[in-house]
Design a protein around this motif. Sequence first.
Motif, PDB file in Angstrom:
ATOM      1  N   MET A   1     -12.217  -2.728 -12.715  1.00 57.06           N
ATOM      2  CA  MET A   1     -12.054  -2.289 -11.322  1.00 57.06           C
ATOM      3  C   MET A   1     -11.795  -0.783 -11.270  1.00 57.06           C
ATOM      4  N   GLU A   2     -12.650  -0.092 -10.528  1.00 55.86           N
ATOM      5  CA  GLU A   2     -12.512   1.362 -10.403  1.00 55.86           C
ATOM      6  C   GLU A   2     -11.277   1.684  -9.566  1.00 55.86           C
ATOM      7  N   LYS A   3     -10.545   2.671  -9.993  1.00 60.61           N
ATOM      8  CA  LYS A   3      -9.348   3.032  -9.231  1.00 60.61           C
ATOM      9  C   LYS A   3      -9.336   4.527  -8.939  1.00 60.61           C
ATOM     10  N   THR A   4      -9.521   4.881  -7.687  1.00 64.12           N
ATOM     11  CA  THR A   4      -9.418   6.274  -7.294  1.00 64.12           C
ATOM     12  C   THR A   4      -8.461   6.368  -6.116  1.00 64.12           C
ATOM     13  N   ILE A   5      -7.331   6.978  -6.350  1.00 66.71           N
ATOM     14  CA  ILE A   5      -6.329   7.108  -5.292  1.00 66.71           C
ATOM     15  C   ILE A   5      -6.647   8.360  -4.466  1.00 66.71           C
ATOM     16  N   THR A  10      -0.278  12.571   2.719  1.00 66.91           N
ATOM     17  CA  THR A  10       0.832  11.674   2.450  1.00 66.91           C
ATOM     18  C   THR A  10       0.268  10.260   2.452  1.00 66.91           C
ATOM     19  N   ALA A  11       0.761   9.417   1.557  1.00 63.91           N
ATOM     20  CA  ALA A  11       0.220   8.053   1.482  1.00 63.91           C
ATOM     21  C   ALA A  11       0.261   7.377   2.845  1.00 63.91           C
ATOM     22  N   GLN A  12      -0.889   6.850   3.240  1.00 65.41           N
ATOM     23  CA  GLN A  12      -1.022   6.151   4.512  1.00 65.41           C
ATOM     24  C   GLN A  12      -1.694   4.813   4.257  1.00 65.41           C
ATOM     25  N   VAL A  13      -1.245   3.777   4.949  1.00 65.15           N
ATOM     26  CA  VAL A  13      -1.988   2.523   4.899  1.00 65.15           C
ATOM     27  C   VAL A  13      -3.403   2.806   5.395  1.00 65.15           C
ATOM     28  N   ILE A  14      -3.498   3.437   6.568  1.00 62.70           N
ATOM     29  CA  ILE A  14      -4.790   3.838   7.125  1.00 62.70           C
ATOM     30  C   ILE A  14      -4.569   5.159   7.863  1.00 62.70           C
ATOM     31  N   THR A  15      -5.461   6.109   7.670  1.00 61.90           N
ATOM     32  CA  THR A  15      -5.311   7.402   8.334  1.00 61.90           C
ATOM     33  C   THR A  15      -5.916   7.324   9.738  1.00 61.90           C
ATOM     34  N   GLN A  18      -9.686   7.227   9.450  1.00 59.69           N
ATOM     35  CA  GLN A  18     -10.191   5.919   8.999  1.00 59.69           C
ATOM     36  C   GLN A  18     -10.101   4.879  10.113  1.00 59.69           C
TER      37      GLN A  18
ATOM     38  N   GLN B  12       3.521   7.078  10.069  1.00 59.73           N
ATOM     39  CA  GLN B  12       2.440   6.205   9.617  1.00 59.73           C
ATOM     40  C   GLN B  12       1.689   5.704  10.841  1.00 59.73           C
ATOM     41  N   VAL B  13       0.370   5.608  10.741  1.00 58.70           N
ATOM     42  CA  VAL B  13      -0.393   4.946  11.795  1.00 58.70           C
ATOM     43  C   VAL B  13       0.127   3.516  11.904  1.00 58.70           C
ATOM     44  N   ILE B  14       0.181   2.834  10.783  1.00 60.57           N
ATOM     45  CA  ILE B  14       0.732   1.479  10.724  1.00 60.57           C
ATOM     46  C   ILE B  14       1.414   1.330   9.369  1.00 60.57           C
ATOM     47  N   LEU B 112       2.759   1.040  -0.888  1.00 56.50           N
ATOM     48  CA  LEU B 112       2.072   1.901   0.091  1.00 56.50           C
ATOM     49  C   LEU B 112       0.949   2.702  -0.562  1.00 56.50           C
ATOM     50  N   TYR B 115      -2.916   1.311  -0.812  1.00 52.94           N
ATOM     51  CA  TYR B 115      -3.824   0.968   0.297  1.00 52.94           C
ATOM     52  C   TYR B 115      -5.114   1.790   0.317  1.00 52.94           C
ATOM     53  N   GLN B 116      -5.064   2.998  -0.293  1.00 54.29           N
ATOM     54  CA  GLN B 116      -6.270   3.836  -0.307  1.00 54.29           C
ATOM     55  C   GLN B 116      -7.057   3.674  -1.608  1.00 54.29           C
ATOM     56  N   GLU B 117      -6.611   2.774  -2.466  1.00 50.04           N
ATOM     57  CA  GLU B 117      -7.284   2.566  -3.751  1.00 50.04           C
ATOM     58  C   GLU B 117      -8.627   1.866  -3.557  1.00 50.04           C
ATOM     59  N   HIS B 118      -9.634   2.326  -4.298  1.00 49.48           N
ATOM     60  CA  HIS B 118     -10.958   1.701  -4.237  1.00 49.48           C
ATOM     61  C   HIS B 118     -10.972   0.431  -5.081  1.00 49.48           C
TER      62      HIS B 118
END
Lengths: 165, 165
Positions: A1-5, A10-15, A18, B12-14, B112, B115-118
């Motif tokens: 599984m490819e992993k690209t953060i 700042t870490a967001q569940v969803i920006t 997006q 955070q958006v959510i 947290l 969530y942006q991980e591919h």
Amino acid sequence: MEKTINEQTTAQVITPVQFLEHYQGHRKLTRKLIEAFPEKEFFEHSIGGMRPFAEMVKELLAIAVPGLTEIVSGKTEDFDEHRDYGSTKAGFLKKWDQDTEEIIKLWAQIPLERYQEHIKLFGQYEGTVQSSILYFIDNEIHHRGQGYVYLRSLNIEPPFFYDRN
Amino acid sequence: MEKTINEQTTAQVITPVQFLEHYQGHRKLTRKLIEAFPEKEFFEHSIGGMRPFAEMVKELLAIAVPGLTEIVSGKTEDFDEHRDYGSTKAGFLKKWDQDTEEIIKLWAQIPLERYQEHIKLFGQYEGTVQSSILYFIDNEIHHRGQGYVYLRSLNIEPPFFYDRN
């Protein structure tokens, strides 16, 4: 599984970007559904006493831009799902595309900090900015799913659910 | 308009907790839909050649816990939407409730930052963790919307769309 953060923010569940792309992807699919309906059936076909798909689309149009406009302006407006977009699919599609552009402009005016703000839309629907916008999207998916059944009952193959381009 | 900004966390958006509550709210509504179907029609009623609602629910069960399990473990599994939950609604509802508890446990294992991980789910569906989970929810809303038409066509009043408790 490819992993690209994605570490650009700042870490967001969803920006916010997006979230907008998610919404617009769903709106593209709903647009395809409007296109897939025969002209007459868009305005008339019904199952189990439910509204024709055109009436559901009127509801979606009454929510998206009016709802976001209210989020941006803070000014309460009445909810009106009976606006007239004419008696052709072309009229609805034209309005749909105008609203696509309007949504982009409105979205840019909602800063990240506002998504957790408590609001009351159309003078009655309470929630946060994020839960309200999610409701807009969920409601569109819900009614579009109903449109899928309408199309299937007319022997028309609907677009793929994952087709958002 | 009342304005209370939640400043407990970085904006955070959510938040992950809100995202879970959003998902579980939808799952509560889907559960009500399963309950609303007559036993026989849950397994047999169809419109336009589509699957009975029981088969759609099998798909939802094949996605939720298996998908989250894969997100947490990183181990690829085959997608299987034909698992057997018996021939009664009670069997489906029991599994639904077990999965509700399982989802809470799995969610707590997704930090947290992930969530942006591919990822590539079930060996084929590519996206981020957030877009994948949103897809789980969207797909549930989509098929549940179809279930609403099934119920209406059976002259059964479905639960309100906004009832998530």
